[in-house]
Scaffold this active site. Sequence first.
Site, PDB file in Angstrom:
ATOM      1  N   SER A 185      -7.755-114.919  92.853  1.00 53.04           N
ATOM      2  CA  SER A 185      -6.940-115.686  93.811  1.00 53.04           C
ATOM      3  C   SER A 185      -5.649-114.985  94.202  1.00 53.04           C
ATOM      4  CB  SER A 185      -6.618-117.060  93.219  1.00 53.04           C
ATOM      5  OG  SER A 185      -7.809-117.810  93.069  1.00 53.04           O
ATOM      6  N   GLU A 208      22.569 -60.367  60.824  1.00 56.01           N
ATOM      7  CA  GLU A 208      21.704 -59.612  61.738  1.00 56.01           C
ATOM      8  C   GLU A 208      22.335 -58.326  62.269  1.00 56.01           C
ATOM      9  OE1 GLU A 208      18.605 -60.349  62.304  1.00 56.01           O
ATOM     10  OE2 GLU A 208      18.625 -62.247  61.188  1.00 56.01           O
TER      11      GLU A 208
END
Length: 819
Positions: free
Chosen positions: A466, A86
């Site tokens: 319950s 690069e």
Amino acid sequence: MKLLKRVLWVTGVVGVLGLLTVVILYFIMKDDLPTVEEIRDVRLQTPMQVYSADGELIAQFGEIRRIPLRLEEIPQPLIDAFLATEDQRFYDHFGIDPIGVARALFLLVSSGEIQGGGSTITQQLARNVFLTLDQTFTRKVKEAFISLRLEAALSKDEILELYLNKITFGNRAYGVGAAAQVYYGKNIDELTLGQMAMIAGLPKAPSTMNPISNPERARERRAVVLGRMLAENFITETQYRTALAEPVKTRYHGPEVTMSAPYLAEMVRSRMVEMYGEDRAYNSGFKVYTTASATQQRAAQRALQDNLHEYDERHGYRGPEAVLWEPDATPLSREEIIARLAQELSIGQTEPVAVLAVAEQSITVLRDDGSEIEIGWPGLRWARAYLNHERQGPAPKTAAEIVAVGQQVRVRETARGWRLAQIPEPGAAIVALRPEDGAIAAAVGGYSFRLSQYNRAIQAERQAGSNIKPFIYSAALENDFTLATLVNDAPINQWNPGSGIAWRPRNSPDVYEGPIRVREALAKSKNVVSVRLIRALGVNKAVEYLTRFGFDYDTLPRNESLSLGSASMTPLQVARGYAVFANGGFLVQPYFIDRIENSEGEVVFREIPTVVCASCDHGGREVVQAPQVITEQNAFLVTEAMKSAVWGGGSWAHRTGWNGTAWRIQRSGPITRKAGREVVGKTGTTNDVKDTWFSGYVSGLVTTAWVGFDNLERELGRTTMNENLSSAEQPISGVEAGAKTALPMWIKFMEEAIAEVETAPFEVPPGLVSARIDVETGKLSRKSDHTTRFEYFLPGTAPTEYAEEKSTPNIFGDDDSIF
């Protein structure tokens, strides 16, 4: 000489005009350029990560995957690869490379268009951080100005470090650390030279040179990178050829999640978006540490999935998912089968397979990875046909009665080997929290998040059945009832002139014992006793009392059905209510995020929990005192009654023994064998068995389990014993219920989770008195045999009368053991 002077004069004029143009452009664009402070404050967008309390990665959220690294943490060969490819003059130029600019100008003149190239690493960083990718003159000029500012504000190493952490590599990977994970599933220091070169080649065109989607172009680009490294003398000829010969072998690797807890992760994601907004939550690098234990969370998921498979196997096999080819048709090729299977999803513990062969009592199946497995008769014999929710077909004798060649079915691997399987139909949830501060230790909202994102642990409001009774009994104990009070366990037949029908609440099973002590009635879950208690209290008083446990006043029914659990609650709400009994009467606030750290590791949020004891040592953490909503004595008495739901009462040696509804816990050695540990709980089942529950606790952990269909019309049904299986292999038959359907999940979870919990006996609080009573009448007793027991009372509530002594001889002799 005249010509030379003219050239020099033109050059000077052009230079001055160029410089003037640059100055003018600078002032025009100045306000659009980032300041030095903004440049120095460049933040890396990193995903949000969610962890268990002990540091295991649960999930990662955010479009961008990034693993920020310091420059010294990045291998030098990888840095060299980027520099060679690069910007080989990176450490020599001032942010703009004149040679590169000249090359770009030549391309512009020759083509008439702005071409790529010429951008230094500094310029690429400027473009990635502050600009768009548009190929325009204005953008290129801004890029140059920003590059100069970057070079002035930051060192070369700082620029390179930012660049290597910011650029994109495709597949949502940003930065070299994420690229190593996404493409190779490795840490960056584990990459080979060829793999580093592959990564360094990606920024040029992450989508078209991607080794996953386009391996040939990626190979070509890698060769370019390696060639540049060789030309710049970063590698030797031997290294070049070795790396060039490496195969292009890669695949997508997701985040390195070490613990699957998708329902909990989604709870965190939703809360974080609520706190910070979507963009900030996803991209600020937050690390969210939950309150959940990895061990307990895994145990909860296994318990829920195993329990649903056991339910599913009890109710029978529903048949294949698909028929890939008919028995008389030409079979698909192996490649075609694998391609079809690859389109299907593994869900929960199950994976799709194709049946290749069927023997007398075994089958051979093909998996989507091309491997074959044989499933023997132990993994098949459960699969009698499912007829409906209450009926199953006969037990099969051969494998051919169950499956056929060409069918697509599901299998799962268990400790007992591979088994034929199917995706369970019911929903389920399990949630556990620490009663001392409300921290959620585990939460699972369904069989598979992939199958359904509906989190039943916190979203499913279902009738409590319950499971609501301990709260009703707590209200009764605060209003003149005791654990020894006798209540008539007899049928109720109440005419309702408004509806023109009679309300006949029934026990389940439909058995009535006449006068029964409150302790025993709760342990046996006597429905009619619960109705009589709410009648004695009054519905309005009961509703007001239940709000003490955090239940919403507006959602509680204003009729006697409340005593049987007609109120709808989420599993988390129920667990929070039970925590009041477990912690001595305090209402804690459940929470699941312990703390949040930013990308620098600084704590930016820490939950301030409500705790039972604010004055105790919390390691310097800020806490809030939880309100005490019932007395410590009341909480202990209800706990005592629920203890009898586990251990029962009476004397089996004298044929007066009885079991509570949670007696199956007695069989669990891991839960019960530890000295000093006490376990309590309560089952819950609604009408028509549409909801089944179990809530229970030890001193350090409260857990609620629920099983039911998401479709409120569907019933859990009943089963008969499968004659192929022993009672140990299929111990449950008959009507599904809280004790049969939800309790086994609770037991499976607690057997593993309890190892991490410091538990102790439930100490008798001050103020209670103990007296020996007659178990039949609830009155005081002078005996010390199996007909009596010690009971706890609030001061002034113990019975004052003695039971009449019977003259019937006790042929068994005295026995103080009443449990």
